[in-house]
Design a protein around this motif. Structure first.
Motif, PDB file in Angstrom:
ATOM      1  N   GLN A  54       7.748  -0.927 -21.040  1.00 55.75           N
ATOM      2  CA  GLN A  54       9.054  -1.565 -20.936  1.00 55.75           C
ATOM      3  C   GLN A  54       9.237  -2.490 -22.128  1.00 55.75           C
ATOM      4  OE1 GLN A  54      10.460  -3.061 -17.010  1.00 55.75           O
ATOM      5  NE2 GLN A  54       8.280  -2.873 -16.520  1.00 55.75           N
ATOM      6  N   LEU A  55      10.321  -2.331 -22.840  1.00 55.76           N
ATOM      7  CA  LEU A  55      10.584  -3.195 -23.984  1.00 55.76           C
ATOM      8  C   LEU A  55      11.398  -4.425 -23.601  1.00 55.76           C
ATOM      9  CD1 LEU A  55      11.352  -0.544 -26.725  1.00 55.76           C
ATOM     10  CD2 LEU A  55       9.206  -1.739 -26.274  1.00 55.76           C
ATOM     11  N   LEU A  56      12.324  -4.271 -22.682  1.00 57.41           N
ATOM     12  CA  LEU A  56      13.198  -5.374 -22.278  1.00 57.41           C
ATOM     13  C   LEU A  56      13.253  -5.477 -20.750  1.00 57.41           C
ATOM     14  CD1 LEU A  56      16.080  -4.613 -24.788  1.00 57.41           C
ATOM     15  CD2 LEU A  56      14.343  -6.403 -25.014  1.00 57.41           C
ATOM     16  N   PRO A  57      12.139  -5.823 -20.100  1.00 56.89           N
ATOM     17  CA  PRO A  57      12.135  -5.857 -18.632  1.00 56.89           C
ATOM     18  C   PRO A  57      13.093  -6.896 -18.051  1.00 56.89           C
ATOM     19  CG  PRO A  57      10.133  -6.823 -19.485  1.00 56.89           C
ATOM     20  CD  PRO A  57      10.856  -6.211 -20.660  1.00 56.89           C
ATOM     21  N   GLN A  58      13.474  -7.879 -18.840  1.00 53.53           N
ATOM     22  CA  GLN A  58      14.404  -8.901 -18.357  1.00 53.53           C
ATOM     23  C   GLN A  58      15.841  -8.389 -18.302  1.00 53.53           C
ATOM     24  OE1 GLN A  58      12.854  -8.792 -21.280  1.00 53.53           O
ATOM     25  NE2 GLN A  58      13.948  -9.873 -22.882  1.00 53.53           N
ATOM     26  N   PHE A  59      16.087  -7.158 -18.780  1.00 51.27           N
ATOM     27  CA  PHE A  59      17.419  -6.552 -18.761  1.00 51.27           C
ATOM     28  C   PHE A  59      17.387  -5.196 -18.054  1.00 51.27           C
ATOM     29  CE2 PHE A  59      17.337  -9.217 -22.609  1.00 51.27           C
ATOM     30  CZ  PHE A  59      18.385 -10.069 -22.308  1.00 51.27           C
ATOM     31  N   PRO A  60      17.127  -5.173 -16.739  1.00 53.18           N
ATOM     32  CA  PRO A  60      17.069  -3.886 -16.033  1.00 53.18           C
ATOM     33  C   PRO A  60      18.454  -3.267 -15.904  1.00 53.18           C
ATOM     34  CG  PRO A  60      16.975  -5.676 -14.462  1.00 53.18           C
ATOM     35  CD  PRO A  60      16.926  -6.304 -15.844  1.00 53.18           C
TER      36      PRO A  60
END
Length: 104
Positions: A54-60
């Motif tokens: 996951q590169l941007l887990p804070q932006f699902p």
């Protein structure tokens, strides 16, 4: 119409690939050909198996509700009852398969 991707190789020409489905996007990501956005039902297992990161887990991706709608009859057809039973039995399994550790 699918998604368009342009990517560059270390050696050789640039390649433009048109992706017609999320499954194809997942296959290409697993082959290290593209960066892509995938829904949890496709990404969870490869992430858990350490084949994807996951590169941007804070932006699902936003969650989408599932609605099973059918005309109200006194006696739904056998196929409608079978499909509803299938969904009731499998939605929890699908949700569990989609868990990539970001839900509380």
């Amino acid at each position: 119409m699918g998604l368009g991707w342009a990517y560059h190789r270390a050696k050789g020409p640039s390649v433009h690939q048109r992706l017609s489905s999320l499954v194809r996007a997942c296959v290409r990501a697993l082959a290290n050909d593209v960066l892509t956005e995938l829904p949890p039902f496709l990404a969870a297992a490869p992430i858990q198996e350490k084949r994807l990161v996951q590169l941007l887990p804070q932006f699902p991706l936003p969650e989408q509700p599932i609605n099973l709608l059918y005309p109200s009859h006194r006696h739904p057809s056998t196929i409608v009852r079978t499909y509803l039973t299938f969904c009731q039995n499998h939605v929890p399994k699908i949700l569990h398969a989609c868990d990539i550790g970001r839900r509380p």
